[in-house]
Design an enzyme around this catalytic site. Structure first.
Site, PDB file in Angstrom:
ATOM      1  N   ASP A   1       0.821  -1.200   0.000  1.00  0.00           N
ATOM      2  CA  ASP A   1       0.000   0.000   0.000  1.00  0.00           C
ATOM      3  C   ASP A   1       0.864   1.262   0.000  1.00  0.00           C
ATOM      4  O   ASP A   1       1.835   1.371   0.755  1.00  0.00           O
ATOM      5  CB  ASP A   1      -0.900  -0.016   1.245  1.00  0.00           C
ATOM      6  CG  ASP A   1      -1.782   1.200   1.361  1.00  0.00           C
ATOM      7  OD1 ASP A   1      -2.685   1.336   0.519  1.00  0.00           O
ATOM      8  OD2 ASP A   1      -1.555   2.004   2.277  1.00  0.00           O
TER       9      ASP A   1
ATOM     10  N   GLU B   1       1.338  -0.029  -4.904  1.00  0.00           N
ATOM     11  CA  GLU B   1       0.516   1.149  -5.174  1.00  0.00           C
ATOM     12  C   GLU B   1       1.468   2.333  -5.071  1.00  0.00           C
ATOM     13  O   GLU B   1       1.995   2.629  -4.001  1.00  0.00           O
ATOM     14  CB  GLU B   1      -0.615   1.296  -4.158  1.00  0.00           C
ATOM     15  CG  GLU B   1      -1.455   2.540  -4.422  1.00  0.00           C
ATOM     16  CD  GLU B   1      -2.323   2.932  -3.237  1.00  0.00           C
ATOM     17  OE1 GLU B   1      -3.320   3.638  -3.456  1.00  0.00           O
ATOM     18  OE2 GLU B   1      -2.008   2.537  -2.094  1.00  0.00           O
TER      19      GLU B   1
END
Length: 570
Positions: free
Chosen positions: A252, A287
């Site tokens: 993330d 990401e």
């Protein structure tokens, strides 16, 4: 490893370690009995004692008892004692080498809302249906333990420990083994850029874990210049990959992993994680809002490609607020760029953006981009959690979804999308007191500049907000139609697109815009070519689709929303 975090078994017993470089006294409290710990020069404290699985323990640091920041299992919530565990016995595990990345069709799911029960056991019962559609990978939103029962998982504070609302460690083992038996990879979403607001005792144990001079949207940045910090996250990843045989990780917001040592950490992370089981294919996704090639050139398979999503979303909805601003001026032109090069923003000046973003990434293989038209982020970060079908012409959504599944990039489906779900996916959490009120106010403030999303924000702390987000599994004509589309598109992908991807790209893609809302694309591979024709609303498309289309959606050439695609062997 002398710099390990948490507890490990050895011939002499069980060794517990924690990094507390500034502490004056550290001890282990095992089932109520205190054991002094010895300090090493690198700031780690350790003790080796007899123990057995199931014992409960805490670390006592300068008089305060805290759970193990690397706890594998808690006796209760994030404030409770940690539990001594033993590694899983590999004797009963079936052989599994993983799958080639070119075969990936990812299905993102949130365990708590994927089924009515919200458990690993219930989710496992749905996996065969997903595999039967042609899905090959499950990407689970974060499961590291956080405070409360309900939540997205991105506010975890014990990233080594399975969130108990989803089940037991044994349930997770069974889930992964069952997925593998169906040919499904299991990818875990891991958050290394911040900790949640309640129960992050690392702030007490090791203030040096954080760099107070740098801040992220969630507080002080994590200091990746510290060897102990790098080991904490690498060992966390090794735990999920080794203990539970995960097939990979989605990392993330790595754009928040910055500062001295960050690049070296990311390189070492990829090397070490893949070394956990060299016989298995391990996949790493990031990401990364920077749209840079660095990580994909240094051991990472792919990056989430929000650019593709934003172009599709702006074309179908007409929205232009917030982060959609730079994609709203010419979304079809942007879509042409995304299909040709992967990213849209590659450092060039663009209307709606004050500072250019990104760098050239068109040299990367198509498998370096994970595309989507819906994700937990883009649905859940709307005030009312609407899915695309609630915002746009269903015919356009259908064409865009088919494009996602047959284009030569890695497709990711958000849970329920395969059946045309319209149930919202809202933001929800489970805090109390002042923290709960702060979350309410903060969530409402996020939408102040996004007028089109509406002013009313559902209470994220209400159990009803969580219940509204659970998928509707009703067997309807509409659901069957979407499932049929998914099945046909993924069969075409497996038979025609995947072999081309495996053969390697032979030349740059060619994408031509035809009129206002149509385009034609050709991708060249060593094994042949993939040709695609798409209309996103053009009443009379200027280009006739291929006459020998192998897959199509809509009334090709007549419907203003249509897609047709075919392959040409070399």
């Amino acid at each position: 490893m002398t710099r390990h975090w948490g507890g490990r078994w050895s011939g002499d017993g069980w060794t517990a370690r924690i990094w507390a470089p500034d502490a004056g006294q550290v001890g282990l409290v095992l089932d109520g009995q205190h054991h002094p710990m010895a300090r090493r020069a690198d700031g780690f404290w350790s003790v080796t004692i007899p123990a057995r699985a199931g014992n409960e323990y805490l670390f006592r640091i300068d008089g305060q008892d805290i759970p193990d920041p690397a706890s594998r299992l808690q006796a209760g919530d994030v404030h409770a004692p940690s539990v001594v565990t033993r590694p899983a016995d590999p004797a009963g595990q079936k052989p599994w080498q993983g799958r080639d990345w070119a075969e990936a069709v990812i299905y993102e799911l949130h365990l708590g809302t994927f089924t009515p029960e919200g458990t690993l056991a219930a989710a496992a019962e749905r996996l065969a249906d997903l595999a039967g559609l042609g899905i090959t990978a499950i990407e689970i939103m974060p499961i590291g333990q956080w405070s409360g029962d309900r939540g997205w998982g991105y506010d975890g504070v014990l990233p080594y420990a399975l969130h108990p609302a989803y089940g037991s460690p044994e349930d997770l083992h069974r889930f992964v083994d069952h997925a593998h038996s169906l040919g499904l990879m299991v990818i875990l979403d891991l958050v290394m850029n911040h900790f949640g607001p309640e129960g992050a005792y690392l702030h007490h144990a090791a203030p040096r874990f954080f760099d107070e001079s740098r801040h992220t949207p969630w507080g002080a940045a994590i200091d990746f210049s510290q060897p102990a910090v790098r080991e904490y996250w690498i060992q966390c990843a090794e735990h999920w990959i080794g203990e539970y045989r995960m097939d990979g990780l989605r990392l993330d917001a790595v754009h928040q992993i910055t500062g001295p040592g960050a690049d070296d950490f990311m390189r070492e992370f990829a090397q070490r994680v893949r070394a956990v089981d060299p016989a298995r294919r391990i996949h790493l996704i990031v990401e990364d809002e920077r749209n840079e090639a660095f990580l994909r050139e240094n051991g990472y398979d792919a990056s989430w490609n929000d650019d593709f999503h934003h172009a599709v979303h702006c074309r179908l909805t007409g929205e232009s607020d917030s982060y959609y601003a730079s994609f709203s001026h010419d979304p079809v032109g942007d879509l042409c760029l995304a299909l040709q090069r992967g990213h849209i923003e590659e450092g060039q000046p663009r209307p709606g953006r004050d500072t250019p973003r990104g760098e050239p990434c068109g040299h990367l293989p198509p498998t370096g981009f994970v595309n989507s038209v819906q994700t937990h982020d883009q649905v859940g970060n709307r005030a009312k959690g609407e899915r695309l079908l609630s915002l746009a012409d269903p015919r356009g959504v259908r064409a865009a979804y088919a494009l996602l599944l047959v284009a030569p990039y890695i497709p990711m489906i958000f849970m329920g999308e395969e059946r045309g779900a319209t149930t919202p996916f809202l933001f929800f959490a489970d805090y109390a007191g002042d923290l709960a009120e702060a979350v309410r106010k903060g969530r409402a403030a996020e939408f102040a500049g996004i007028a089109s999303l509406g002013d009313e924000v559902p209470d994220p702390l209400s159990p009803d907000t969580f219940q509204q987000s659970k998928l509707d599994w009703s067997d309807t004509d509409a659901a069957r139609g979407w499932l049929d589309l998914t099945r046909r598109a993924l069969a075409f992908r497996a038979d025609h697109v995947v072999p081309l991807l495996k053969s390697g790209r032979s030349a740059p893609a060619e994408v031509a815009r035809i009129g206002a809302d149509s385009l034609a694309a050709t991708w060249h591979f060593n094994g042949g070519a993939l040709r695609l024709w798409l209309s996103l609303g053009q009443v009379e498309p200027d280009l006739k689709p291929p006459q020998d289309e192998a897959f199509s959606v809509g009334r090709v050439g007549l419907d203003p929303f249509a897609l047709s695609v075919t392959t040409r062997p070399k």
